[in-house]
Write a protein that holds these residues in place. Sequence first.
Motif, PDB file in Angstrom:
ATOM      1  N   GLU A  92      -0.194  -0.830  -8.926  1.00 53.60           N
ATOM      2  CA  GLU A  92      -1.080  -1.688  -8.143  1.00 53.60           C
ATOM      3  C   GLU A  92      -2.000  -0.852  -7.261  1.00 53.60           C
ATOM      4  N   HIS A  93      -3.132  -1.465  -6.886  1.00 49.36           N
ATOM      5  CA  HIS A  93      -4.070  -0.867  -5.928  1.00 49.36           C
ATOM      6  C   HIS A  93      -4.454  -1.953  -4.918  1.00 49.36           C
TER       7      HIS A  93
ATOM      8  N   MET B 293       0.826  -1.208   0.000  1.00 44.10           N
ATOM      9  CA  MET B 293       0.000   0.000   0.000  1.00 44.10           C
ATOM     10  C   MET B 293       0.859   1.256   0.000  1.00 44.10           C
ATOM     11  N   ARG B 294       1.995   1.199   0.686  1.00 43.52           N
ATOM     12  CA  ARG B 294       2.894   2.349   0.666  1.00 43.52           C
ATOM     13  C   ARG B 294       3.400   2.601  -0.755  1.00 43.52           C
ATOM     14  N   ARG B 295       3.790   1.537  -1.448  1.00 44.71           N
ATOM     15  CA  ARG B 295       4.250   1.699  -2.829  1.00 44.71           C
ATOM     16  C   ARG B 295       3.149   2.297  -3.703  1.00 44.71           C
ATOM     17  N   SER B 296       1.908   1.863  -3.462  1.00 40.48           N
ATOM     18  CA  SER B 296       0.786   2.387  -4.230  1.00 40.48           C
ATOM     19  C   SER B 296       0.566   3.874  -3.932  1.00 40.48           C
TER      20      SER B 296
ATOM     21  N   VAL C  26      -5.197  12.434   4.347  1.00 41.30           N
ATOM     22  CA  VAL C  26      -6.164  11.370   4.073  1.00 41.30           C
ATOM     23  C   VAL C  26      -6.663  11.459   2.634  1.00 41.30           C
ATOM     24  N   LYS C  27      -7.030  12.658   2.209  1.00 40.65           N
ATOM     25  CA  LYS C  27      -7.518  12.838   0.848  1.00 40.65           C
ATOM     26  C   LYS C  27      -6.436  12.513  -0.187  1.00 40.65           C
ATOM     27  N   ALA C  28      -5.238  13.039   0.036  1.00 43.95           N
ATOM     28  CA  ALA C  28      -4.154  12.814  -0.929  1.00 43.95           C
ATOM     29  C   ALA C  28      -3.813  11.332  -1.051  1.00 43.95           C
ATOM     30  N   THR C  29      -3.821  10.616   0.071  1.00 41.64           N
ATOM     31  CA  THR C  29      -3.463   9.192   0.055  1.00 41.64           C
ATOM     32  C   THR C  29      -4.519   8.367  -0.656  1.00 41.64           C
ATOM     33  N   TYR C  30      -5.783   8.556  -0.280  1.00 41.30           N
ATOM     34  CA  TYR C  30      -6.848   7.804  -0.944  1.00 41.30           C
ATOM     35  C   TYR C  30      -6.918   8.134  -2.440  1.00 41.30           C
ATOM     36  N   ASP C  31      -6.723   9.397  -2.791  1.00 45.45           N
ATOM     37  CA  ASP C  31      -6.799   9.775  -4.204  1.00 45.45           C
ATOM     38  C   ASP C  31      -5.743   9.057  -5.038  1.00 45.45           C
ATOM     39  N   GLN C  32      -4.564   8.822  -4.452  1.00 46.14           N
ATOM     40  CA  GLN C  32      -3.509   8.116  -5.169  1.00 46.14           C
ATOM     41  C   GLN C  32      -3.678   6.597  -5.081  1.00 46.14           C
ATOM     42  N   MET C  33      -4.012   6.122  -3.900  1.00 43.83           N
ATOM     43  CA  MET C  33      -4.069   4.684  -3.650  1.00 43.83           C
ATOM     44  C   MET C  33      -5.361   4.060  -4.188  1.00 43.83           C
ATOM     45  N   ASN C  34      -6.470   4.806  -4.092  1.00 38.29           N
ATOM     46  CA  ASN C  34      -7.784   4.323  -4.529  1.00 38.29           C
ATOM     47  C   ASN C  34      -8.506   5.417  -5.309  1.00 38.29           C
ATOM     48  N   PRO C  35      -8.083   5.644  -6.556  1.00 39.79           N
ATOM     49  CA  PRO C  35      -8.740   6.674  -7.370  1.00 39.79           C
ATOM     50  C   PRO C  35     -10.252   6.440  -7.455  1.00 39.79           C
ATOM     51  N   LEU C  36     -11.009   7.527  -7.507  1.00 35.67           N
ATOM     52  CA  LEU C  36     -12.473   7.527  -7.639  1.00 35.67           C
ATOM     53  C   LEU C  36     -13.187   7.108  -6.369  1.00 35.67           C
ATOM     54  N   LEU C  37     -12.440   6.934  -5.266  1.00 38.55           N
ATOM     55  CA  LEU C  37     -13.085   6.550  -4.014  1.00 38.55           C
ATOM     56  C   LEU C  37     -13.750   7.761  -3.356  1.00 38.55           C
ATOM     57  N   LEU C  38     -12.975   8.800  -3.083  1.00 41.66           N
ATOM     58  CA  LEU C  38     -13.522   9.935  -2.349  1.00 41.66           C
ATOM     59  C   LEU C  38     -14.444  10.811  -3.181  1.00 41.66           C
ATOM     60  N   ASP C  39     -14.379  10.708  -4.503  1.00 40.26           N
ATOM     61  CA  ASP C  39     -15.308  11.516  -5.304  1.00 40.26           C
ATOM     62  C   ASP C  39     -16.663  10.845  -5.448  1.00 40.26           C
TER      63      ASP C  39
END
Length: 441
Positions: free
Chosen positions: A147-148, A137-140, A306-319
């Motif tokens: 990877e995601h 997850m850190r690499r992601s 939190v926003k920056a991490t999720y946006d990179q790690m899990n795109p389209l999650l917070l939107d």
Amino acid sequence: NAEPGEGEVPDADLNLEWERGYLRGDAPHEHVPLLMAKQGGGDKRPVAILLHGTGSCKEKMIPHINSYAQHGFLAVSMDNRYLGERAMAPELSSELALVAEDGSLNIGEGSAALAQRLNVWSRLTRPARLASYQLAMRRSAMAETQEHPFVYDSVWDVIRLLNYLTTRDDVLWQDGRPMVGLMGVSLGGMITQLAAGCDVRITAAVPLISVQCFDLQRAWKTWSPRVKTLQVAFKAMAEQMGILTGGDDVEAEVEKASMFRKLRMSLNAALFDSLGIRDQIEGPREQLISEDDRFMRELGVNEAVVKATYDQMNPLLLDGALDGPAALQAIAPRPLLMANAGAGQRCPIESVIDIFQSSKDEWTVHGCGNNLNLFVATQPIIHHSVREDFLFAALHFLRMHVMGACDTATGALTCGSPDGAAVSLVPGLSGVLFNADEDED
């Protein structure tokens, strides 16, 4: 820990027929270890896919595999990304690794013994079992890979598993589709709800202690319990953003967040009172969230991180495109049962109820309000854990909607109402069962 338990691998029912297998992928992290069981005989059977939570593995699902297979399912579990056998990387142990340094699978003659791999896994501490997962997850989050590993890639593995299952001659089909139920615990539940939304071959789904809205949690300052389980990636993002750890303003931010949550709690007081859990929400749950909030803020993790991490790690999650409401509505009008702890700190019940209320029209417009159900555990109080009535509800919900079973056990799950009905699915345990069916009167 929401899993069946630590330590040795649970006992398998030896009266069942067991299989182990591996779905081969194009890259080392894409090989998927499988564990399956069914009753003997040549009958075609409906499938129950059972997904484990963070820090667990498919072998820890053996009690559930036993139960579902005994009830007539072909019961299947897999290791989620970088967990179970997939956590054993060559960097940790070349002998025990599932995938050797040359890319080959250590499953054939002369390779590391599966029993030894499982024995080592059972003796690892939780941080050690999570090491490969957290580093992935850190690499992601640091954009070092495409990877995601948090949820998304395991959803793809479920779809690959479905592709395989549809080739078996012992899987029951109806109306041109395989009869498949999907149940997951915690992380497995998050995978369940997204996979069911993505693939219509899933007949019915049961996510346990997992339904949530990530963006609402960020906005309502209840994000820290979930983020703490993924802390390595978020800490790395805080460092990349230049946010200092343990700043002087940590206590002020913790207090500000707590005051905001108390305001939110006051707006939901009627809900908490109706569930009989207000004292637990305002007391123990708030204490758990505050402790996790302080822990994460001392690492430099705040709402921006939190926003920056999720946006990179899990795109389209917070939107919202792949968050709780959208993911669940994509399942409609197929049967869905959510089960959550009333005082759970990682999936705040007020956001779960919000998701239920905002999603139910997707079922009722098709005349399928009874297919959408939410069970909330109330007494005795639990936080982020699974208890016996959750497991009862999951098994018999899938029996009802995948097998067509109709008996006393399935009948207990038909007592819900839009406003919630008090139920006791297992002696000594109580909860409230909601469904989206509106009375025509």
